[in-house]
Design an enzyme around this catalytic site. Sequence first.
Site, PDB file in Angstrom:
ATOM      1  CE  LYS A 293      -9.611  40.239  52.941  1.00 42.45           C
ATOM      2  NZ  LYS A 293     -10.280  39.681  54.127  1.00 42.45           N
ATOM      3  NE  ARG A 367     -10.767  44.710  63.689  1.00 38.64           N
ATOM      4  CZ  ARG A 367     -11.005  43.478  64.113  1.00 38.64           C
ATOM      5  NH1 ARG A 367     -10.650  43.090  65.315  1.00 38.64           N
ATOM      6  NH2 ARG A 367     -11.609  42.608  63.326  1.00 38.64           N
TER       7      ARG A 367
END
Length: 517
Positions: A293, A367
């Site tokens: 990130k 996920r």
Amino acid sequence: MTMLLVRRTVQTAVRTKCCRSFSASQTHLNERKGLVLGVFEKEGEEAGLHLTEAAAGFDQNISGKLSELLKISGPTLKKGKSRIFYGIHKDFPCVAVVGLGKTSAGVCGSENWDTSKENIRQATSAGCRLLQDLEVNHVEVDGCGDAQSAAEGAALGLFQYDKLKSKKKTKVTTQLHGSSDSTGWQKGVMYADGQNLARLLMEAPANHITPTAFANTIEERLALHAERVTVNKRSQAWIEQQQMGAFLSVSKGSEEPPVFLELHYNGSPDSKQAPLLLVGKGITFDSGGISLKPSASMDAMRADMGGAATVCASIVTAAALKLPVNIIGLAPLCENMPSGKATKPGDVVTAKNGKTIQVDNTDAEGRLVLADALCYGHTFNPRTIVNVATLTGAIDVALGSAATGVFTNSDWLWEQLHKASVVTGDRVWRMPLFQHYTRQVTDSQLADLNNVGNSRSGGACTAAAFLREFVTAPHWAHLDIAGVMSNKDEVPYLSKGMSGRPTRTLVEFAAGLAQSG
């Protein structure tokens, strides 16, 4: 019968002196006391204020001085505004009067919440904070006609994460004033305490709340309810034995060992009642892994376990309330870090159900951990499954902080969640779960699934479609809480920082299931 059991449970939990209408001074040494009272706006052509029952009783006790001061101290007190008076009674050196808006406020279809309850939360929060700033350390709070909402506003408004600071805010205790509804007050305190637990876990730095520390904290909080709760802290060896390859692919880059936290709350008199299954994403720090990130605001990723925090906090609250319902909570806990051992973009991993996943973006890790947890959760034959996760920035783009995005295969489940959110004011909004999105995640060059869609568009929807590939239950909902993870000033009764949303909605939802049997 169910509601009677809940009511009795809450009543037994009420502390002594939780409520009083008015009494002589009980001021202790070194204790500064304050009082929060509510006033409504008069409706129609007649301008002015309408005192609540508690405020009217207080006003009568001091010979109308409060009404007189309100008239001469400025314009009519509007919703959410407050005014403070000093020295008008010996019991309370400081009295904060707060505006509650109109008496006719109720459920608002366009806003999807109960405006009256929200007004009360906002008002009591404002009053308590005002007195806290004056270093008042004990506050009696007007129930304002809804003691539960008043308690929620007070307790949520006073929360402050200053554990690691040398200079701390004044700690304030609260009690109900001018109402006999001590049951509602204590219920509100429990709801707020649950959300504040989630806020504490989310706000704490990642070097303090590691996967192991998170699991230990929840275990400690549930120790009081050991007769109804079982806590299993599953190790990496167990995770490997369960063949949770998707979960392990996320944790492998970190030096911190993963923990699969499994909670069983057995509240129903019927031990064979199918459980409500809650699953929470538990990434205690998300660097993005190899798909790193940007550094700006990466510190906020200490709260990427917000799903696990809200799920576990809601179970702690359900246990405190002794809700007559069976709940199982699952929280796959780990860090997502880059290293020589970390998963690389393009790697293929195998989930617990045997499906292979091409990991094209290691920053779409939530996920992956949820996929294995959902597969495992089905083994308990739950009546319904709700998973909660700070899953996508796309839901923040779509909804902002106004509501949690809900993706579900069940109209009945959506109705239950929506009904609960109207009561709590912590709103939900239904999002599409079309086959259109499924095609985007099943179109993978190397595996059965790709962990990111083949388009940047509809990112929250493709993430939900990915999770659906690991669900066979007829009543499942995915709550994407990335947009509501933190609060600036959007929710007036929450301070700036991590929000702990939607803990109270989850608790209210579970209470609704308990009531329906």
